[in-house]
Scaffold this motif. Structure first.
Motif, PDB file in Angstrom:
ATOM      1  N   HIS A  15      -2.705   0.728  -0.916  1.00  0.00           N
ATOM      2  CA  HIS A  15      -1.598   1.110  -1.782  1.00  0.00           C
ATOM      3  C   HIS A  15      -1.972   0.931  -3.248  1.00  0.00           C
ATOM      4  O   HIS A  15      -1.270   1.422  -4.118  1.00  0.00           O
ATOM      5  CB  HIS A  15      -0.379   0.248  -1.473  1.00  0.00           C
ATOM      6  N   GLY A  16      -3.070   0.211  -3.497  1.00  0.00           N
ATOM      7  CA  GLY A  16      -3.377  -0.153  -4.870  1.00  0.00           C
ATOM      8  C   GLY A  16      -4.109   0.894  -5.663  1.00  0.00           C
ATOM      9  O   GLY A  16      -4.501   0.618  -6.775  1.00  0.00           O
ATOM     10  N   LEU A  56      -3.600  -7.408 -12.718  1.00  0.00           N
ATOM     11  CA  LEU A  56      -2.739  -6.460 -12.023  1.00  0.00           C
ATOM     12  C   LEU A  56      -2.550  -5.217 -12.882  1.00  0.00           C
ATOM     13  O   LEU A  56      -2.300  -5.310 -14.094  1.00  0.00           O
ATOM     14  CB  LEU A  56      -1.386  -7.110 -11.728  1.00  0.00           C
ATOM     15  N   LYS A  60       1.613  -2.156 -11.025  1.00  0.00           N
ATOM     16  CA  LYS A  60       1.756  -3.287 -10.092  1.00  0.00           C
ATOM     17  C   LYS A  60       1.318  -2.926  -8.665  1.00  0.00           C
ATOM     18  O   LYS A  60       1.840  -3.462  -7.689  1.00  0.00           O
ATOM     19  CB  LYS A  60       3.191  -3.823 -10.093  1.00  0.00           C
ATOM     20  N   GLN A  61       0.344  -2.053  -8.574  1.00  0.00           N
ATOM     21  CA  GLN A  61      -0.138  -1.626  -7.275  1.00  0.00           C
ATOM     22  C   GLN A  61      -1.488  -2.222  -6.901  1.00  0.00           C
ATOM     23  O   GLN A  61      -1.751  -2.468  -5.732  1.00  0.00           O
ATOM     24  CB  GLN A  61      -0.252  -0.092  -7.233  1.00  0.00           C
ATOM     25  N   SER A  62      -2.357  -2.463  -7.880  1.00  0.00           N
ATOM     26  CA  SER A  62      -3.707  -2.920  -7.536  1.00  0.00           C
ATOM     27  C   SER A  62      -4.200  -3.957  -8.531  1.00  0.00           C
ATOM     28  O   SER A  62      -3.855  -3.934  -9.717  1.00  0.00           O
ATOM     29  CB  SER A  62      -4.674  -1.734  -7.484  1.00  0.00           C
ATOM     30  N   TYR A  63      -5.017  -4.873  -8.022  1.00  0.00           N
ATOM     31  CA  TYR A  63      -5.723  -5.830  -8.872  1.00  0.00           C
ATOM     32  C   TYR A  63      -7.135  -5.308  -9.115  1.00  0.00           C
ATOM     33  O   TYR A  63      -7.797  -4.837  -8.195  1.00  0.00           O
ATOM     34  CB  TYR A  63      -5.783  -7.202  -8.201  1.00  0.00           C
ATOM     35  N   ASP A  79     -10.300  -4.360  -2.884  1.00  0.00           N
ATOM     36  CA  ASP A  79      -9.734  -3.995  -1.588  1.00  0.00           C
ATOM     37  C   ASP A  79     -10.472  -4.737  -0.479  1.00  0.00           C
ATOM     38  O   ASP A  79     -11.638  -4.452  -0.228  1.00  0.00           O
ATOM     39  CB  ASP A  79      -9.824  -2.485  -1.370  1.00  0.00           C
ATOM     40  N   GLU A 214       0.248 -12.095 -13.242  1.00  0.00           N
ATOM     41  CA  GLU A 214      -0.470 -10.823 -13.126  1.00  0.00           C
ATOM     42  C   GLU A 214      -1.952 -10.918 -13.454  1.00  0.00           C
ATOM     43  O   GLU A 214      -2.611  -9.906 -13.681  1.00  0.00           O
ATOM     44  CB  GLU A 214       0.206  -9.738 -13.978  1.00  0.00           C
ATOM     45  N   SER A 294      -3.397  -3.918  -0.716  1.00  0.00           N
ATOM     46  CA  SER A 294      -2.041  -3.504  -0.375  1.00  0.00           C
ATOM     47  C   SER A 294      -1.044  -4.200  -1.292  1.00  0.00           C
ATOM     48  O   SER A 294      -1.100  -5.419  -1.475  1.00  0.00           O
ATOM     49  CB  SER A 294      -1.728  -3.844   1.088  1.00  0.00           C
ATOM     50  N   SER A 295      -0.110  -3.438  -1.835  1.00  0.00           N
ATOM     51  CA  SER A 295       0.867  -4.002  -2.769  1.00  0.00           C
ATOM     52  C   SER A 295       2.067  -4.613  -2.057  1.00  0.00           C
ATOM     53  O   SER A 295       2.976  -5.127  -2.720  1.00  0.00           O
ATOM     54  CB  SER A 295       1.350  -2.921  -3.739  1.00  0.00           C
ATOM     55  N   GLN A 382      -0.361  -8.267  -1.332  1.00  0.00           N
ATOM     56  CA  GLN A 382      -0.213  -9.078  -2.530  1.00  0.00           C
ATOM     57  C   GLN A 382       0.969 -10.060  -2.501  1.00  0.00           C
ATOM     58  O   GLN A 382       0.806 -11.205  -2.945  1.00  0.00           O
ATOM     59  CB  GLN A 382      -0.130  -8.155  -3.748  1.00  0.00           C
TER      60      GLN A 382
END
Length: 501
Positions: A15-16, A56, A60-63, A79, A214, A294-295, A382
Motif C-alpha cells: 500500500h505504500g 513517512l 502517510k502510505q510508505s516509509y 517493503d 513520522e 502496508s499502511s 504500520q
C-alpha cells in the motif's frame, strides 16, 4: 513481485507505493540535499552495521530511506513483504517518471554492469493492481557505511505506480524465494539476503523503528540501541517456512515471507480464537506477515467480524475494502498474542480518523480481506509496527533458523486512552478522513476460498534450519534454541549530530 503462476497467491499488498506525484518537484536531488531531509546516523565503531533514518511519506502510505548508486542518491520505500530493489531510470518516459529522481543511464557509472545487454526483463506486480517493469542490471549500492558490490536491481521504465516525495523506487527486504529478479537472472540475490549471505554484516539481521512523529530508523547488522534499552525484553518467534508449491519438483521447505504464527486475539479482554484459512497447513495456526510496506492492518473476515462485534456501535461501511467504522469515543483495546506476551493497540493505534461527513464515527483497523491461497491470514502493517521495535533475523546456514523479535513500545497493561485523549490526538494530527458512510447496513460479503498452493505432503516445521540460502555459515549463532544470548546482539546508536527534515 512474482512470476505469473505465483502472483495471485504470494504477493504482499504494497500500500505504500501508490500516491500522487508531487507537482513541480526537481528531476534530480543533489546528494547533500537529499540527505538533509531525513534522519541519518550511525555508530562509527560498527563498520559492519549501520543505522539509516526513515521517514513517512506525506500521504502517510510508505516509509522511505536513502540508498546511493552510481554517484546518485535515491529515496526508496521500504517493503518487508517483497524482495526486489528497483528504481526509476531515465529509460522511463511515462508521466509517472517525469518529476522524480531517476537513475541516469547516460552518466556511465564505472560500477554499473549490464545484465544480458539490458535484455533481462523484470515485471513486478502488486496485489493493489500496480506494477513496475523494466530491465535488470548490477550496481554498487551504498547504505551509509555499508557497501554491497554488484547488487542486482531493477531499472524501471514502465509502471502505473505513482510516487510522491521524490520517492524513486522500492527496497524489498524479503527472502530470495519471493524475488522476481532472483528468479529471472543468475546470481541475483536480493539486497538484504546478499549482505547476509556474504557476511557483510555484524550479524544477519535488520531492525525497524517507526516512531509516532513520522520518522524512525532502519538498522542493518545490528539493532537501534536508542530504542531497545533492554534486550532481554525482546520476544522471539520462529519465522514460518513454506513447503514447495504444488506442481513443482521441490522436496524441501524453505522461507518465503516474514510471517509468524498468531495465537490469540483479545478485544477489551474478550478472547477471540484466530481461525486459520487452511487447516491442512503444517501449523494449523493463523499466520501473520509483518509488513512495513502496508499502511494498515488486514485480517480475514472470519476474525475481523468477530473483533468488531466486540465494539459497541460498530458497523461495516465498505464491503469491497472490508472497512469497519466505530464510534470515535470507543474505549476498547485490541491485543495480539504470538505465543508469549501481549501486544496491545490503544484507540489511537487502530483508529484511522473521524469521517468527514459524520464525525461521530471513525474508520478503524483491521480491515477484512478475502482468503489468500498462501495461508497468510493477517498482514500487520504500520499501525501495528508503531507499537513495537521489530527485528528480522535472517538465520544462519545449518546453524540458526530465521526469527522475528518484537520489543514492546506500548505497555500492554496501561489504562485505556480516554475519549478526550483520542479527540485531542486526531485534532492535532488533522486526521479527518474525507469519505461518506453509507446510509444503510452493509452485509458481510460471501467469498470463495481458493485452493491451497503448497504441497502438504512436504513438512514445513517451525524452526527449520536449511543448509543454504540463509546467512553465511561463518556467523556464530546467538539466537538459537538453548543458547539465546541477547547481550551478544550487536547494537548501533544514532549519531549525536542527526540531520532532520
Amino acid at each position: 513481485m512474482f512470476l505469473a503462476l505465483l502472483l495471485v497467491a504470494l504477493i504482499a499488498v504494497l500500500h505504500g507505493c501508490s500516491a500522487a506525484v508531487a507537482p513541480s518537484t526537481p528531476a534530480r536531488l543533489g546528494r547533500r540535499q537529499i540527505l538533509e531531509d531525513i534522519v541519518n546516523g550511525m555508530n562509527t565503531t560498527a563498520n559492519h552495521a549501520t543505522l539509516l533514518g526513515v521517514k513517512l511519506s506525506t500521504d502517510k502510505q510508505s516509509y522511505y530511506t536513502i540508498v546511493s548508486m552510481g554517484n546518485m542518491s535515491f529515496r526508496v520505500a521500504l517493503d518487508s513483504g517483497s524482495a526486489d530493489l528497483w528504481v526509476v531510470s531515465t529509460a522511463c518516459s511515462s508521466s509517472v517518471c517525469s518529476s522524480i529522481p531517476r537513475y541516469q543511464l547516460a552518466y556511465g557509472s564505472s560500477t554499473f554492469q549490464s545484465v544480458n545487454s539490458n535484455n533481462s526483463l523484470f515485471n513486478i506486480s502488486y496485489a493493489d493492481t500496480t506494477f513496475a517493469s523494466g530491465f535488470i542490471a548490477r550496481e554498487t549500492v551504498y547504505l551509509q557505511n555499508l557497501t554491497v558490490p554488484q547488487q542486482a536491481f531493477g531499472l524501471m521504465n514502465s509502471s502505473n505506480v505513482t510516487l510522491n516525495d521524490d520517492i524513486s523506487g522500492v527496497m524489498g527486504l524479503g527472502f530470495p524465494r519471493l524475488s522476481t529478479i532472483a528468479s529471472t537472472a543468475a546470481n541475483a540475490t536480493p539486497i538484504f539476503a546478499s549482505m547476509a549471505s556474504q557476511g557483510l554484516l555484524n550479524y544477519p539481521l535488520f531492525g525497524l523503528f517507526l516512531s509516532r512523529n513520522e520518522t524512525g530508523s532502519l538498522t542493518l547488522g545490528a539493532i537501534d540501541a536508542s530504542v531497545v534499552t533492554n534486550r532481554s525484553l525482546i520476544e522471539w518467534h520462529d519465522v514460518v517456512p513454506f513447503a514447495p508449491f504444488n506442481g513443482t519438483d521441490g522436496t524441501t521447505a524453505s522461507y518465503l515471507q516474514w510471517a509468524i504464527e498468531l495465537r490469540q486475539i483479545w478485544v477489551n479482554g474478550t478472547y477471540i480464537n484466530p481461525a486459520p484459512t487452511y487447516s491442512q497447513s503444517d501449523s494449523n495456526t493463523s499466520l501473520a506477515l509483518l509488513d512495513v510496506g502496508s499502511s494498515g492492518i488486514y485480517g480475514p473476515y472470519q476474525d475481523v467480524e468477530r473483533i468488531f462485534s466486540g465494539f459497541s456501535g460498530s458497523r461495516l461501511v465498505d464491503q469491497t475494502n472490508g472497512q469497519w467504522a466505530v464510534p470515535c469515543d470507543s474505549s476498547e483495546t485490541i491485543t495480539y498474542n504470538f505465543g508469549y506476551g501481549n501486544f496491545t493497540l490503544q484507540p489511537t493505534d487502530y483508529l484511522v480518523g473521524p469521517v468527514a461527513g459524520d464525525s461521530y464515527y471513525c474508520l478503524a483497523w483491521p480491515a477484512a480481506t478475502s482468503p489468500r491461497s498462501d495461508g497468510i491470514d493477517w498482514q500487520l502493517g504500520q499501525p501495528f509496527l508503531h507499537t513495537v521495535y521489530s527485528i528480522f533475523s535472517y538465520g544462519i546456514d545449518t546453524k540458526e533458523a530465521p526469527l522475528i523479535g518484537l520489543y514492546p513500545l506500548n505497555n500492554a497493561t496501561a489504562a485505556v486512552q480516554s475519549p478526550s485523549v483520542v479527540s485531542s490526538y486526531f485534532s492535532a494530527a488533522s486526521a479527518t478522513v474525507n469519505t461518506a458512510l453509507p446510509n444503510y447496513l452493509v452485509p458481510t460479503p460471501s467469498y470463495t476460498t481458493p485452493a491451497y498452493i503448497f504441497n502438504t505432503s512436504v513438512t514445513a516445521p517451525p524452526g527449520l534450519i536449511v543448509s543454504s540460502g540463509l546467512g553465511a555459515s561463518t556467523y556464530s549463532p546467538v539466537l538459537g534454541t538453548g543458547y539465546l544470548n541477547v547481550t551478544a546482539i550487536p547494537t548501533v546508536a544514532p549519531s549525536p549530530t542527526l540531520l532532520t527534515s
